[in-house]
Design a protein around this motif. Structure first.
Motif, PDB file in Angstrom:
ATOM      1  N   UNK A 105       0.789  -1.231   0.000  1.00  0.00           N
ATOM      2  CA  UNK A 105       0.000   0.000   0.000  1.00  0.00           C
ATOM      3  C   UNK A 105       0.823   1.284   0.000  1.00  0.00           C
ATOM      4  N   UNK A 106       2.148   1.166   0.049  1.00  0.00           N
ATOM      5  CA  UNK A 106       2.927   2.400  -0.113  1.00  0.00           C
ATOM      6  C   UNK A 106       3.347   2.590  -1.570  1.00  0.00           C
ATOM      7  N   UNK A 107       3.253   1.484  -2.326  1.00  0.00           N
ATOM      8  CA  UNK A 107       3.727   1.544  -3.709  1.00  0.00           C
ATOM      9  C   UNK A 107       3.117   2.649  -4.551  1.00  0.00           C
ATOM     10  N   UNK A 108       1.798   2.832  -4.415  1.00  0.00           N
ATOM     11  CA  UNK A 108       1.164   3.781  -5.305  1.00  0.00           C
ATOM     12  C   UNK A 108       1.427   5.230  -4.937  1.00  0.00           C
ATOM     13  N   UNK A 109       2.094   5.483  -3.792  1.00  0.00           N
ATOM     14  CA  UNK A 109       2.373   6.888  -3.518  1.00  0.00           C
ATOM     15  C   UNK A 109       3.882   7.171  -3.516  1.00  0.00           C
ATOM     16  N   UNK A 110       4.570   6.483  -4.356  1.00  0.00           N
ATOM     17  CA  UNK A 110       6.016   6.597  -4.460  1.00  0.00           C
ATOM     18  C   UNK A 110       6.507   7.992  -4.842  1.00  0.00           C
ATOM     19  N   UNK A 111       5.635   8.821  -5.402  1.00  0.00           N
ATOM     20  CA  UNK A 111       6.143  10.079  -5.920  1.00  0.00           C
ATOM     21  C   UNK A 111       6.283  11.178  -4.882  1.00  0.00           C
ATOM     22  N   UNK A 112       5.757  10.915  -3.702  1.00  0.00           N
ATOM     23  CA  UNK A 112       5.910  11.912  -2.650  1.00  0.00           C
ATOM     24  C   UNK A 112       7.389  12.120  -2.344  1.00  0.00           C
ATOM     25  N   UNK A 113       7.784  13.396  -2.149  1.00  0.00           N
ATOM     26  CA  UNK A 113       9.190  13.652  -1.855  1.00  0.00           C
ATOM     27  C   UNK A 113       9.520  13.276  -0.419  1.00  0.00           C
ATOM     28  N   UNK A 114       8.516  12.873   0.335  1.00  0.00           N
ATOM     29  CA  UNK A 114       8.759  12.490   1.711  1.00  0.00           C
ATOM     30  C   UNK A 114       9.032  11.004   1.879  1.00  0.00           C
ATOM     31  N   UNK A 115       9.196  10.298   0.779  1.00  0.00           N
ATOM     32  CA  UNK A 115       9.499   8.887   0.872  1.00  0.00           C
ATOM     33  C   UNK A 115      10.972   8.713   1.225  1.00  0.00           C
ATOM     34  N   UNK A 116      11.263   7.656   1.946  1.00  0.00           N
ATOM     35  CA  UNK A 116      12.659   7.426   2.326  1.00  0.00           C
ATOM     36  C   UNK A 116      13.563   7.283   1.114  1.00  0.00           C
ATOM     37  N   UNK A 117      13.029   6.663   0.044  1.00  0.00           N
ATOM     38  CA  UNK A 117      13.908   6.473  -1.108  1.00  0.00           C
ATOM     39  C   UNK A 117      14.074   7.742  -1.948  1.00  0.00           C
ATOM     40  N   UNK A 118      13.472   8.826  -1.491  1.00  0.00           N
ATOM     41  CA  UNK A 118      13.726  10.099  -2.158  1.00  0.00           C
ATOM     42  C   UNK A 118      14.728  10.950  -1.392  1.00  0.00           C
ATOM     43  N   UNK A 119      15.197  10.434  -0.284  1.00  0.00           N
ATOM     44  CA  UNK A 119      16.229  11.160   0.457  1.00  0.00           C
ATOM     45  C   UNK A 119      17.530  11.015  -0.317  1.00  0.00           C
ATOM     46  N   UNK A 120      18.177  12.151  -0.548  1.00  0.00           N
ATOM     47  CA  UNK A 120      19.312  12.136  -1.459  1.00  0.00           C
ATOM     48  C   UNK A 120      20.594  11.724  -0.764  1.00  0.00           C
ATOM     49  N   UNK A 121      21.371  10.901  -1.449  1.00  0.00           N
ATOM     50  CA  UNK A 121      22.631  10.459  -0.893  1.00  0.00           C
ATOM     51  C   UNK A 121      22.903   9.021  -1.259  1.00  0.00           C
ATOM     52  N   UNK A 122      24.131   8.767  -1.711  1.00  0.00           N
ATOM     53  CA  UNK A 122      24.488   7.401  -2.078  1.00  0.00           C
ATOM     54  C   UNK A 122      25.741   6.961  -1.340  1.00  0.00           C
ATOM     55  N   UNK A 123      26.141   7.755  -0.351  1.00  0.00           N
ATOM     56  CA  UNK A 123      27.298   7.343   0.446  1.00  0.00           C
ATOM     57  C   UNK A 123      26.918   6.082   1.205  1.00  0.00           C
ATOM     58  N   UNK A 124      27.921   5.351   1.636  1.00  0.00           N
ATOM     59  CA  UNK A 124      27.631   4.115   2.358  1.00  0.00           C
ATOM     60  C   UNK A 124      26.832   4.383   3.609  1.00  0.00           C
ATOM     61  N   UNK A 125      27.239   5.454   4.312  1.00  0.00           N
ATOM     62  CA  UNK A 125      26.548   5.799   5.559  1.00  0.00           C
ATOM     63  C   UNK A 125      25.064   6.062   5.293  1.00  0.00           C
ATOM     64  N   UNK A 126      24.817   6.776   4.199  1.00  0.00           N
ATOM     65  CA  UNK A 126      23.439   7.141   3.890  1.00  0.00           C
ATOM     66  C   UNK A 126      22.634   5.918   3.461  1.00  0.00           C
ATOM     67  N   UNK A 127      23.217   5.093   2.615  1.00  0.00           N
ATOM     68  CA  UNK A 127      22.513   3.888   2.194  1.00  0.00           C
ATOM     69  C   UNK A 127      22.158   3.023   3.391  1.00  0.00           C
ATOM     70  N   UNK A 128      23.100   2.955   4.308  1.00  0.00           N
ATOM     71  CA  UNK A 128      22.884   2.116   5.477  1.00  0.00           C
ATOM     72  C   UNK A 128      21.710   2.639   6.304  1.00  0.00           C
TER      73      UNK A 128
END
Ligand code: ATP
Ligand code: MG
Length: 412
Positions: free
Chosen positions: A89-112
């Motif tokens: 039920x979270x799938x259909x609202x993926x476009x919100x900028x408040x989703x965790x996967x929209x938080x920017x950063x690809x450093x290891x610390x951030x991914x973790x």
């Protein structure tokens, strides 16, 4: 350990055979199947840090794992059948900028920590977000809410700095009509009540007075609120996420933060690292904000100058992402054309000094290297005290005469 027993807990031996479980583990069953779990095997099928997925008696659980002398404890955070439902039920609202996967950063610390946050989002556990100012704690709090089963219910943010002690109860618990003079005629629900079935975000929790901390603790323990002047208490179903940029443990030691409340909050802590420890994220964030301000300010910046990149990578960013965002915003307001340069940002602080002192590999003899770094360190000290040599000598803990010798040696 008693205070942690609001969870179902499973204890296993070295072979991951269950040696004990607490009563909470039996709660889902109407019949009290005592000993049901004993000697069963716990199958850990996704192990990462202290969070893992395990199978016990054909059920899948999200657990927090703890090792204590030869035994392992699994704190059950969520049953995965519920989690599966959540994901759909979270799938259909993926476009919100408040989703965790929209938080920017690809450093290891951030991914973790994005990973940890995604996992803990599915449970009802209290989360304590720690990290310096501007690192994105509130962003994570919203992300956790939006990734949770509570996302159709309110996310209520309370900034604890903004609540004076004498208003704590009326703000948090609300009041009934005529509770006190000046009360609204029809009464008012408090923040806790407003967060019903959703998430209550307690920002800057360290700023609550000792007395208010006690009142908050009572609600968290009893999961009930009484409006001021009310006659009946109301059961509340809320998930609590708290944030602080202070060291709460330290405040507990100093007697400024209640230990019992600390342990209530410290169920699952997520530390968001400062930007200077996430070099990889710096350039990505710059690009992100250029893109954002291109749109909102109608600019056409497509390139970042090398000096800006070098500066951004060596700068310490004490204000973290918030500071980076406002630096870029300042530059984007001024820039003309397609090239954003450091001078557009109007910032020259600790540019080449940190750069020479920390980043460039130095080739040469030991003596040359020492001279090189000595010069950089002295220049930095002089800048820091705005040229006052007596202060610079004190900062470097050397004699003033020694400082003068070195200044002339290095021709500073
Ligand atoms: N990883 C990130 N990706 C995108 N934007 C971010 C990120 N981290 C922070 N930000 C942005 O930086 C700003 C500060 O973030 P936020 O308010 O969440 O920080 P905070 O940790 O709560 O700070 P404080 O302790 O000062 O309240 C916000 O505008 C937020 O959107
Ligand atoms: Mg904040």
């Amino acid at each position: 350990m008693k205070r942690l027993e609001t969870f179902a807990i499973v204890i296993v031996d070295r072979n991951r055979k269950i040696t004990d479980v607490n009563d909470f583990m039996y709660q889902p069953f109407s019949d009290h199947r005592y000993n049901h779990f004993l000697n069963e095997s716990v199958e850990v099928d996704h192990e990462e840090d202290e969070l893992c997925l395990v199978n016990i008696s054909g059920e899948r659980y999200l657990v927090k794992r703890k090792d204590t002398n030869g035994q392992e404890l699994f704190y059950i955070l969520a049953v995965m059948s519920r989690v599966a439902k959540l994901t759909s039920n979270t799938n259909h609202k993926k476009h919100s900028s408040d989703e965790l996967n929209h938080i920017i950063g690809t450093s290891r610390a951030m991914n973790r920590i994005k990973d940890l946050a995604t996992k803990v989002a599915t449970s009802d556990s209290t989360v304590l977000l720690t990290g310096e100012s501007g690192t994105g704690k509130e962003l994570f709090a919203r992300g956790i809410h939006n990734n949770s089963a509570r996302n159709k219910h309110p996310f209520v943010a309370v900034n604890c700095v903004a609540i004076p002690d004498e208003l704590f109860e009326s703000e948090m618990f609300g009041y009934e009509a005529g509770a006190f003079s000046g009360a609204r005629r029809d009464g008012k629900p408090g923040k806790v009540e407003l967060a019903q079935n959703g998430t209550l975000f307690l920002d800057e929790i360290s700023e609550l007075s000792y007395a208010s901390q006690g009142k908050l603790l009572r609600v968290l323990q009893e999961r009930e609120v009484d409006r001021l002047g009310g006659v009946r208490s109301k059961t509340v179903n809320i998930r609590v996420v708290a944030a602080t940029n202070k060291n709460l443990k330290q405040l507990v030691t100093e007697g400024k933060f209640r230990e019992d409340l600390y342990y209530r909050l410290y169920v699952f802590d997520l530390n968001v690292p400062p930007l200077r420890e996430r070099e990889r994220d710096v350039l990505i964030l710059i690009e992100h904000y250029i893109h954002e301000f291109n749109q909102s300010l109608g600019k056409q910046v497509t390139e970042v100058s090398e000096d800006l990149k070098a500066w951004a990578l060596s700068y310490t960013w004490p204000g973290n992402v918030r500071e980076l965002k406002s630096s870029i915003e300042r530059g984007m307001n001024i820039v003309e054309g397609s090239h954003l340069a450091q001078e557009d940002l109007g910032r020259y602080d600790n540019v080449h000094l940190d750069h020479t002192a920390q980043k460039e590999p130095f080739h040469g003899t030991l003596e040359q290297a020492m001279n090189h770094y000595e010069k950089a360190i002295i220049e930095k000290a002089i800048l820091e005290v705005e040229g006052d040599r007596t202060k610079a000598a004190a900062l470097l803990d050397i004699h003033l005469s020694s400082l003068y010798r070195k200044l002339s040696k290095h021709q500073i």
